[in-house]
Enzyme design. Structure first.
Site, short mmCIF file in Angstrom:
data_model
loop_
_atom_site.label_atom_id
_atom_site.label_comp_id
_atom_site.label_asym_id
_atom_site.label_seq_id
_atom_site.Cartn_x
_atom_site.Cartn_y
_atom_site.Cartn_z
NE ARG A 56 -7.32 -3.98 -13.43
CZ ARG A 56 -7.62 -5.14 -12.83
NH1 ARG A 56 -7.01 -5.52 -11.76
NH2 ARG A 56 -8.55 -5.93 -13.33
CB THR A 57 -11.20 1.57 -15.60
OG1 THR A 57 -10.22 0.84 -16.33
CG2 THR A 57 -11.45 2.90 -16.29
CE LYS A 85 -37.08 1.87 -14.15
NZ LYS A 85 -37.39 3.15 -13.47
NE ARG A 106 -14.24 -0.25 -18.88
CZ ARG A 106 -13.22 -0.91 -18.33
NH1 ARG A 106 -13.44 -2.04 -17.69
NH2 ARG A 106 -11.99 -0.46 -18.41
CG HIS A 134 -9.19 1.55 -21.78
ND1 HIS A 134 -9.42 2.63 -20.91
CD2 HIS A 134 -9.21 0.45 -20.99
CE1 HIS A 134 -9.57 2.15 -19.68
NE2 HIS A 134 -9.45 0.84 -19.71
C1 NCD Z 1 -8.76 -3.61 -19.73
C2 NCD Z 1 -10.06 -3.21 -20.38
O1 NCD Z 1 -11.09 -3.13 -19.73
O2 NCD Z 1 -10.00 -2.96 -21.57
N1 NCD Z 1 -8.75 -3.50 -18.34
C3 NCD Z 1 -8.50 -2.30 -17.75
O3 NCD Z 1 -9.18 -1.33 -17.98
N2 NCD Z 1 -7.46 -2.22 -16.92
C4 NCD Z 1 -8.22 -4.89 -20.21
C5 NCD Z 1 -9.07 -6.11 -20.21
O4 NCD Z 1 -10.22 -6.12 -19.76
O5 NCD Z 1 -8.57 -7.13 -20.68
#
Ligand code: NCD
Length: 308
Positions: A56-57, A85, A106, A134
């Site tokens: 999703r992100t 590397k 991320r 997040h």
């Molecule tokens: C979450 C995350 O990556 O922190 N997912 C997200 O971004 N929608 C929650 C999770 O991974 O449990």
């Protein structure tokens, strides 16, 4: 309408006014016809650097830039980048800053987004740094709560599941201190909200309740925010096995809830919400994923100082 920030690393960097600015802009963008949305960021390139798995992100960031008329580049798997590397995060960020106008990242390490922001020559948005923060998830969560209840102030918000390693609840809990909300932290004894998060809420003069049983708090809740037990962050597989199935929110379990309760989840769910909840009036977790697009359009346009 303005946001006086270059990067979005932590939700704690935002004031209530900043949060409201972002939510208002998302609402405005969501109402615009697609053709007008495509004129928001026509000459911009988003770099998506995902050193950890994501559905999703990353895809909603990409969708947000594409819908805003911009372009995207990046990787969804760090093993195909020069990280493999031995390149440092700082060098990768310095280089990618030359190829795009804004970065969504991320990374498995807490503090990595802050490190990236220190060397980047373009805005950096934290799409999750290990168990830490997040912030964009929290903004879409707040947007979802506001849409569902028409307000955020005055609500009782329950968070259930992995409150120790879950970055989504760490960010959400901090953001809620700007609002008149009571927080309810429901978890297994070993997965309680960390002390630092607790102190943040106490320091802001806000109230919380803590416990292990959902039924003790359920009748009071306006929102139940369910999270996945973050197996990948546990020190050992045995520890994870002990707690992974501790909560399953079923339709039956919600029988004592207020009719207006909204059940949220950042997703992915891996058993914490049973499928029979999906068709109830409580479920908003799929709408929640859709809200990620206008929220990320709003965040990117504000950080890039583009009027909408
Ligand atoms: C979450 C995350 O990556 O922190 N997912 C997200 O971004 N929608 C929650 C999770 O991974 O449990």
């Amino acid at each position: 309408m303005d946001l006086n920030h270059r990067h979005l690393v932590s939700i704690a960097d935002l004031s209530r006014k900043d949060i409201e600015t972002i939510l208002q802009r998302a609402e405005k963008i969501e109402k615009l016809p697609r053709a007008e949305q495509a004129r928001i960021l026509p000459d911009k390139i988003l770099g998506t650097l995902f050193f950890e798995p994501s559905t999703r992100t990353r895809l909603s960031f990409e969708s947000a830039m594409l819908r805003s008329g911009g372009k995207v580049l990046g990787f969804a798997d760090a093993s195909v980048s020069s990280t493999k590397k031995g390149e440092t995060l700082e060098d990768t960020i310095r280089v990618v800053s030359n190829y795009c106008d804004i970065i969504a990242m991320r990374h498995p390490e807490a503090g990595s987004a802050d490190r990236a922001a220190k060397v980047a020559t373009v805005p950096v948005i934290n799409g999750g740094d290990g168990p830490n923060q997040h912030p964009t998830q929290t903004l879409l969560d707040l947007y979802t709560i506001k849409k569902a209840h028409g307000k955020i102030d005055g609500l009782n918000i329950g968070m259930l599941g992995d409150l120790k390693y879950g970055r989504t609840v760490h960010s959400l809990s901090r953001a809620l201190t700007h609002f008149d909300c009571r927080q309810y932290w429901i978890s297994h004894e070993s997965l309680k909200m960390p002390e630092a998060e607790k102190q943040f809420v106490v320091g802001a003069g806000k109230k919380f309740s803590e416990g292990e049983k959902l039924k003790d708090f359920l009748p009071e809740l306006d929102v139940l925010y369910v999270t996945r037990v973050q197996g990948e962050r546990f020190p050992s597989k045995e520890e994870f096995e002990k707690v992974k199935g501790f909560y399953v929110v079923s339709k039956d379990a919600l029988s004592k809830a207020k009719p207006s309760l909204k059940v949220m989840h950042p997703l992915p769910r891996v058993g914490e919400i049973s499928l029979d909840v999906d068709s109830t009036q409580f479920a908003v977790y799929f709408e929640q994923t859709a809200n990620g697009v206008p929220i990320r359009q709003a965040i990117m346009s504000l950080l890039l100082k583009v009027e909408v």
